[in-house]
Design a protein around this motif. Structure first.
Motif, PDB file in Angstrom:
ATOM      1  N   VAL A 128       0.837  -1.202   0.000  1.00  0.00           N
ATOM      2  CA  VAL A 128       0.000   0.000   0.000  1.00  0.00           C
ATOM      3  C   VAL A 128       0.877   1.259   0.000  1.00  0.00           C
ATOM      4  O   VAL A 128       0.636   2.205  -0.755  1.00  0.00           O
ATOM      5  N   ASP A 129       1.929   1.256   0.812  1.00  0.00           N
ATOM      6  CA  ASP A 129       2.834   2.410   0.842  1.00  0.00           C
ATOM      7  C   ASP A 129       3.524   2.608  -0.501  1.00  0.00           C
ATOM      8  O   ASP A 129       3.813   3.741  -0.893  1.00  0.00           O
ATOM      9  N   GLY A 130       3.795   1.506  -1.192  1.00  0.00           N
ATOM     10  CA  GLY A 130       4.422   1.596  -2.513  1.00  0.00           C
ATOM     11  C   GLY A 130       3.540   2.352  -3.495  1.00  0.00           C
ATOM     12  O   GLY A 130       4.026   3.155  -4.295  1.00  0.00           O
ATOM     13  N   VAL A 131       2.242   2.108  -3.432  1.00  0.00           N
ATOM     14  CA  VAL A 131       1.310   2.823  -4.314  1.00  0.00           C
ATOM     15  C   VAL A 131       1.312   4.310  -3.971  1.00  0.00           C
ATOM     16  O   VAL A 131       1.355   5.169  -4.853  1.00  0.00           O
ATOM     17  N   ARG A 132       1.301   4.607  -2.664  1.00  0.00           N
ATOM     18  CA  ARG A 132       1.323   6.023  -2.249  1.00  0.00           C
ATOM     19  C   ARG A 132       2.588   6.709  -2.739  1.00  0.00           C
ATOM     20  O   ARG A 132       2.556   7.837  -3.213  1.00  0.00           O
ATOM     21  N   ARG A 133       3.710   6.015  -2.629  1.00  0.00           N
ATOM     22  CA  ARG A 133       4.973   6.585  -3.057  1.00  0.00           C
ATOM     23  C   ARG A 133       4.973   6.831  -4.567  1.00  0.00           C
ATOM     24  O   ARG A 133       5.408   7.870  -5.042  1.00  0.00           O
ATOM     25  N   ALA A 134       4.438   5.837  -5.295  1.00  0.00           N
ATOM     26  CA  ALA A 134       4.378   5.978  -6.756  1.00  0.00           C
ATOM     27  C   ALA A 134       3.503   7.170  -7.141  1.00  0.00           C
ATOM     28  O   ALA A 134       3.809   7.902  -8.087  1.00  0.00           O
ATOM     29  N   ALA A 135       2.413   7.369  -6.403  1.00  0.00           N
ATOM     30  CA  ALA A 135       1.530   8.504  -6.686  1.00  0.00           C
ATOM     31  C   ALA A 135       2.290   9.812  -6.480  1.00  0.00           C
ATOM     32  O   ALA A 135       2.219  10.730  -7.309  1.00  0.00           O
ATOM     33  N   ALA A 136       3.041   9.899  -5.389  1.00  0.00           N
ATOM     34  CA  ALA A 136       3.808  11.119  -5.111  1.00  0.00           C
ATOM     35  C   ALA A 136       4.866  11.335  -6.194  1.00  0.00           C
ATOM     36  O   ALA A 136       5.011  12.454  -6.713  1.00  0.00           O
ATOM     37  N   GLU A 137       5.568  10.268  -6.583  1.00  0.00           N
ATOM     38  CA  GLU A 137       6.603  10.399  -7.618  1.00  0.00           C
ATOM     39  C   GLU A 137       5.995  10.875  -8.931  1.00  0.00           C
ATOM     40  O   GLU A 137       6.578  11.702  -9.642  1.00  0.00           O
ATOM     41  N   ALA A 138       4.813  10.346  -9.257  1.00  0.00           N
ATOM     42  CA  ALA A 138       4.136  10.754 -10.490  1.00  0.00           C
ATOM     43  C   ALA A 138       3.840  12.254 -10.446  1.00  0.00           C
ATOM     44  O   ALA A 138       4.022  12.974 -11.431  1.00  0.00           O
ATOM     45  N   ILE A 139       3.412  12.727  -9.301  1.00  0.00           N
ATOM     46  CA  ILE A 139       3.088  14.155  -9.186  1.00  0.00           C
ATOM     47  C   ILE A 139       4.349  15.014  -9.352  1.00  0.00           C
ATOM     48  O   ILE A 139       4.355  15.984 -10.106  1.00  0.00           O
ATOM     49  N   TYR A 140       5.446  14.643  -8.678  1.00  0.00           N
ATOM     50  CA  TYR A 140       6.687  15.420  -8.807  1.00  0.00           C
ATOM     51  C   TYR A 140       7.130  15.447 -10.263  1.00  0.00           C
ATOM     52  O   TYR A 140       7.587  16.467 -10.770  1.00  0.00           O
ATOM     53  N   SER A 141       6.988  14.285 -10.915  1.00  0.00           N
ATOM     54  CA  SER A 141       7.467  14.215 -12.291  1.00  0.00           C
ATOM     55  C   SER A 141       6.615  15.104 -13.205  1.00  0.00           C
ATOM     56  O   SER A 141       7.139  15.803 -14.070  1.00  0.00           O
ATOM     57  N   GLU A 147      13.953  17.490  -7.423  1.00  0.00           N
ATOM     58  CA  GLU A 147      14.228  17.283  -6.003  1.00  0.00           C
ATOM     59  C   GLU A 147      13.251  18.054  -5.132  1.00  0.00           C
ATOM     60  O   GLU A 147      13.544  19.165  -4.682  1.00  0.00           O
ATOM     61  N   PRO A 148      12.118  17.444  -4.877  1.00  0.00           N
ATOM     62  CA  PRO A 148      11.117  18.137  -4.055  1.00  0.00           C
ATOM     63  C   PRO A 148      11.642  18.349  -2.641  1.00  0.00           C
ATOM     64  O   PRO A 148      12.153  17.419  -2.021  1.00  0.00           O
ATOM     65  N   GLY A 149      11.522  19.561  -2.155  1.00  0.00           N
ATOM     66  CA  GLY A 149      11.935  19.871  -0.782  1.00  0.00           C
ATOM     67  C   GLY A 149      10.899  19.376   0.217  1.00  0.00           C
ATOM     68  O   GLY A 149       9.818  18.920  -0.167  1.00  0.00           O
TER      69      GLY A 149
END
Lengths: 216, 216
Positions: A128-141, A147-149
């Protein structure tokens, strides 16, 4: 091979596995994971019990993890969005796919996301955390931030959690408001919380002035 | 009764229980609940093992639930805030108390909130949900809304979830930004998401025009 016999199709291992996971996910939609037995899955899929046990020798826990992993894979695909055109419509399209996924799995989505009591383990939490992380990475990209602060990261992660909460509430409330209204509302919230952060973080301020300014 | 003997104080049942729960909570601050045994609690509290077993005959699970319940009670007290004066400073004071609580329990707060894998049950989930519900009720009552509609409820619950997420991230990031900065940021986010909802919900629009307009 009499022509009158029912046309059973021989499924490949992968097809059979998918069929069993689909059956399991549909059962999770109405029952908490620990109340779903392999026998129930056999019945729902219309296959023999030994077959299900052959695919999931680890029992209920293995079945639950496999179902969660398959749901997580599907969720990852929701984030596949080309990096072209204005940002907010991209976010809206991702949310459309996400809400379709949530709506289709219904209560099963809640069960998967919240973990069933006895079946939650560090492995399921990691999925579940992996999905959350992927969502955040997608947004930064999509925001084109390499390099999001810490302020921006906290803002994005808070918004993702809020979206999760919204989808659970949405299921609880018979999918009200309609998906497109909820989607627009979530996009507007994203912009609003970014603006709040922009007032206290230079990186976010630049993003809001740059990428988002033209669209809002 | 020789005067030279160490002055052991005889604790009442309630005092002893509190002492053991405090010891347990301090252990949870550094270890996941399932790694904390009753023996560890005995050692941390400086009491005999049989004593701890007498207070928690149900073992680890009972200890964890009792610790969670005691933390939940403490959290409920964070919401005790008089209904006087402008709204946003009230919210800021509640958040101050909440962040103090979070900071004091540190990793134990994360463990309690997220539930430890093997020890999570429908009862522990209900305790955590009870705190979330109380937080929402406190907000409606300060906003002087007797019957919050679905849009307002979803907004408040999303914000509460976002605050939870923020506090977990905050602990992860060595309590950065400083608590007072985080508090102001969260208050500003609350106002921002209410304004977004106000654009699509009459009840929230009235709130924003009325109670909040004077302050922001």
């Amino acid at each position: 091979m009499t022509p009158a016999a029912p046309a059973y199709r021989r499924l490949s291992v992968e097809e059979r596995r998918s069929q069993l996971l689909e059956a399991a996910l549909s059962l999770f939609a109405h029952r908490v994971p620990e109340d779903v037995s392999l026998d129930d899955v056999a019945e729902a899929a219309g296959v023999s019990r030994p077959l299900v046990y052959r695919y999931f020798p680890g029992g209920k826990q293995q079945l639950y993890e496999a179902a969660l992993r398959s749901a997580a894979d599907e969720l990852h695909h929701c984030f596949d969005e080309p990096h072209d055109g204005p940002l907010l419509p991209r976010l809206a399209r991702v949310l459309d796919r996400y809400l379709t996924f949530v709506g289709r799995h219904d209560a099963g989505f809640s069960a998967l996301l919240q973990g069933g009591s006895v079946v939650e383990t560090s492995r399921t939490t990691a999925i579940v955390d992996g999905v959350r992380r992927a969502a955040a990475e997608a947004i930064y990209s999509h925001l084109a931030v390499a390099e999001p602060g810490p302020r921006l990261r906290m803002t994005v992660r808070m918004w993702i959690t809020a979206v999760e909460a919204a989808s659970l509430i949405w299921l609880d409330e018979d999918k009200q408001p309609p998906a497109d209204e909820l989607r627009d509302w979530l996009v507007d919230q994203f912009v609003a919380v970014l603006m709040v952060t922009a007032a206290r973080d230079a990186q976010t301020a630049e993003l809001v002035r740059g990428a988002l300014a033209a669209e809002t």
